[in-house]
Design a protein around this motif. Structure first.
Motif, mmCIF file in Angstrom:
data_model
loop_
_atom_site.group_PDB
_atom_site.id
_atom_site.type_symbol
_atom_site.label_atom_id
_atom_site.label_comp_id
_atom_site.label_asym_id
_atom_site.label_seq_id
_atom_site.Cartn_x
_atom_site.Cartn_y
_atom_site.Cartn_z
ATOM 1 N N GLN A 182 84.916 -150.633 26.590
ATOM 2 C CA GLN A 182 83.636 -150.632 27.402
ATOM 3 C C GLN A 182 84.011 -150.990 28.523
ATOM 4 O O GLN A 182 83.314 -150.350 29.682
ATOM 5 C CB GLN A 182 82.723 -151.701 26.613
ATOM 6 C CG GLN A 182 82.151 -151.207 25.336
ATOM 7 C CD GLN A 182 81.512 -149.753 25.282
ATOM 8 O OE1 GLN A 182 80.716 -149.449 26.091
ATOM 9 N NE2 GLN A 182 81.965 -149.279 24.011
ATOM 10 N N ALA A 183 85.156 -151.810 28.846
ATOM 11 C CA ALA A 183 85.433 -152.127 30.231
ATOM 12 C C ALA A 183 86.183 -150.881 31.156
ATOM 13 O O ALA A 183 85.884 -150.611 32.204
ATOM 14 C CB ALA A 183 86.405 -153.109 30.129
ATOM 15 N N ASN A 184 86.813 -149.998 30.178
ATOM 16 C CA ASN A 184 87.638 -148.647 30.810
ATOM 17 C C ASN A 184 86.339 -147.840 31.193
ATOM 18 O O ASN A 184 86.481 -147.142 32.048
ATOM 19 C CB ASN A 184 88.298 -148.365 29.755
ATOM 20 C CG ASN A 184 89.724 -149.131 29.638
ATOM 21 O OD1 ASN A 184 90.025 -149.899 30.495
ATOM 22 N ND2 ASN A 184 90.246 -148.818 28.509
ATOM 23 N N LYS A 185 85.313 -147.684 30.500
ATOM 24 C CA LYS A 185 84.486 -146.841 30.437
ATOM 25 C C LYS A 185 83.697 -147.301 31.614
ATOM 26 O O LYS A 185 83.004 -146.223 32.321
ATOM 27 C CB LYS A 185 83.259 -146.671 29.080
ATOM 28 C CG LYS A 185 82.375 -145.571 29.403
ATOM 29 C CD LYS A 185 81.356 -145.824 28.005
ATOM 30 C CE LYS A 185 80.268 -144.792 28.303
ATOM 31 N NZ LYS A 185 79.381 -144.724 26.866
ATOM 32 N N ARG A 186 83.437 -148.598 31.824
ATOM 33 C CA ARG A 186 82.605 -149.068 32.920
ATOM 34 C C ARG A 186 83.406 -148.615 34.290
ATOM 35 O O ARG A 186 82.926 -148.237 35.364
ATOM 36 C CB ARG A 186 82.304 -150.428 32.766
ATOM 37 C CG ARG A 186 81.709 -151.159 33.973
ATOM 38 C CD ARG A 186 80.266 -150.653 34.165
ATOM 39 N NE ARG A 186 79.559 -150.901 33.203
ATOM 40 C CZ ARG A 186 78.916 -152.248 32.866
ATOM 41 N NH1 ARG A 186 78.819 -153.050 33.913
ATOM 42 N NH2 ARG A 186 77.916 -152.363 31.841
ATOM 43 N N ARG A 187 84.642 -148.846 34.249
ATOM 44 C CA ARG A 187 85.360 -148.535 35.523
ATOM 45 C C ARG A 187 85.475 -147.063 35.747
ATOM 46 O O ARG A 187 85.289 -146.566 36.843
ATOM 47 C CB ARG A 187 86.948 -148.966 35.083
ATOM 48 C CG ARG A 187 86.935 -150.599 35.491
ATOM 49 C CD ARG A 187 88.593 -151.021 35.575
ATOM 50 N NE ARG A 187 89.307 -150.790 34.172
ATOM 51 C CZ ARG A 187 89.490 -151.660 33.272
ATOM 52 N NH1 ARG A 187 88.734 -152.834 33.556
ATOM 53 N NH2 ARG A 187 90.057 -151.311 32.195
ATOM 54 N N ALA A 188 85.490 -146.274 34.751
ATOM 55 C CA ALA A 188 85.720 -144.878 34.871
ATOM 56 C C ALA A 188 84.300 -144.424 35.230
ATOM 57 O O ALA A 188 84.353 -143.437 36.416
ATOM 58 C CB ALA A 188 85.892 -144.147 33.605
ATOM 59 N N ASP A 189 83.134 -144.738 35.067
ATOM 60 C CA ASP A 189 81.930 -144.422 35.695
ATOM 61 C C ASP A 189 81.783 -144.836 36.962
ATOM 62 O O ASP A 189 80.803 -144.359 37.652
ATOM 63 C CB ASP A 189 80.686 -145.234 34.743
ATOM 64 C CG ASP A 189 80.719 -144.735 33.290
ATOM 65 O OD1 ASP A 189 81.192 -143.398 33.132
ATOM 66 O OD2 ASP A 189 80.245 -145.232 32.266
ATOM 67 N N SER A 190 82.405 -145.936 37.540
ATOM 68 C CA SER A 190 82.167 -146.443 38.851
ATOM 69 C C SER A 190 82.973 -145.746 40.093
ATOM 70 O O SER A 190 82.923 -145.634 41.104
ATOM 71 C CB SER A 190 82.498 -148.072 38.923
ATOM 72 O OG SER A 190 83.800 -148.170 38.762
ATOM 73 N N LEU A 191 83.978 -144.858 39.247
ATOM 74 C CA LEU A 191 84.928 -143.918 40.197
ATOM 75 C C LEU A 191 84.273 -142.889 40.875
ATOM 76 O O LEU A 191 83.165 -142.414 40.204
ATOM 77 C CB LEU A 191 86.126 -143.673 39.604
ATOM 78 C CG LEU A 191 86.967 -144.932 38.965
ATOM 79 C CD1 LEU A 191 88.179 -144.371 38.270
ATOM 80 C CD2 LEU A 191 87.486 -145.520 40.159
#
Length: 236
Positions: free
Chosen positions: A227-236
């Motif tokens: 979920q943390a990786n997904k959150r970072r990917a969405d913020s890019l």
């Protein structure tokens, strides 16, 4: 020349609170039983209040149910608060810093855990982690909830341990009644057999709990990281 118009707008009028609201909010915050009793006595009248007053009083009632250990009643009412906070876009309660939606979700998970509804607690905690993967308490609580659902593994370990303890007692009895009296030369061997069986039982119990803990920790950690990786990917 005409002077520039001055801003004569008046500050917003302070909000007027209903008499019923004032009476219920005057109750000591820690007097949970009284909060519950007064809310239930005036429930119909509270339902006729405006949205903000009704919501705030209901939140205090639901919190009182949780604090007094009425977890099943809490489960029935907390969803109303959660849905109302979404429907009316109410994010904060007066005098509180935490978001009401997330606080009530967390307490929903806690009360579900207390009454053994682990699947519900797990579902809510996963939703909280999706919203805030950086919050470690959600992952720890999820790990504990997953551990409680490892009953088959834990029961196997306990059953194996009990069987080995009973077998150890049987071997000790045989050693004392038969071997020591008729075959004393085998006494040391029987003592080692007893020790070995006992250790196998302890290892089975420890291994079952260790395996269950490893599975839960791995699943909670991997889910949080995803979920943390997904959150970072969405913020890019």
């Amino acid at each position: 020349m005409h002077a520039a118009p001055t801003d004569l707008s008046l500050p917003a009028m302070p909000r007027h609170y209903s008499k019923l609201y004032r009476e219920l909010r005057a109750v000591e915050p820690g007097d949970y039983h009284r909060i519950i009793r007064m809310y239930e006595e005036q429930e119909q009248a509270i339902g006729r209040l405006d949205v903000e007053e009704h919501f705030e009083l209901t939140v205090h009632y639901v919190d009182a149910l949780f604090e007094t250990g009425a977890y099943r009643e809490h489960q029935l009412m907390v969803d109303l608060v959660i849905h109302a906070s979404i429907r009316h876009d109410i994010r904060y309660m007066p005098g509180r810093q935490e978001k009401v939606f997330e606080q009530q979700l967390f307490r929903k998970a806690a009360s579900a855990f207390r009454i053994g509804e682990y699947a519900t607690a797990e579902h809510v905690l996963r939703e909280l982690i999706r919203m805030h993967p950086e919050e470690p308490v959600y992952a720890r609580f999820l790990r504990t909830t997953l551990f409680r659902q490892q009953q088959p593994t834990l029961q196997f370990g306990r059953a194996a341990c009990i069987f080995c303890l009973l077998l150890t007692a049987l071997v000790v009895t045989i050693n004392l009644l038969v071997v020591q009296n008729f075959y004393p030369a085998y006494g040391p061997l029987m003592s080692w057999v007893c020790i070995d069986i006992f250790l196998v039982g302890m290892l089975a119990l420890a291994g079952a709990y260790g395996l269950a803990y490893y599975r839960c920790r791995r699943e909670a950690t991997q889910f949080r990281a995803a979920q943390a990786n997904k959150r970072r990917a969405d913020s890019l």
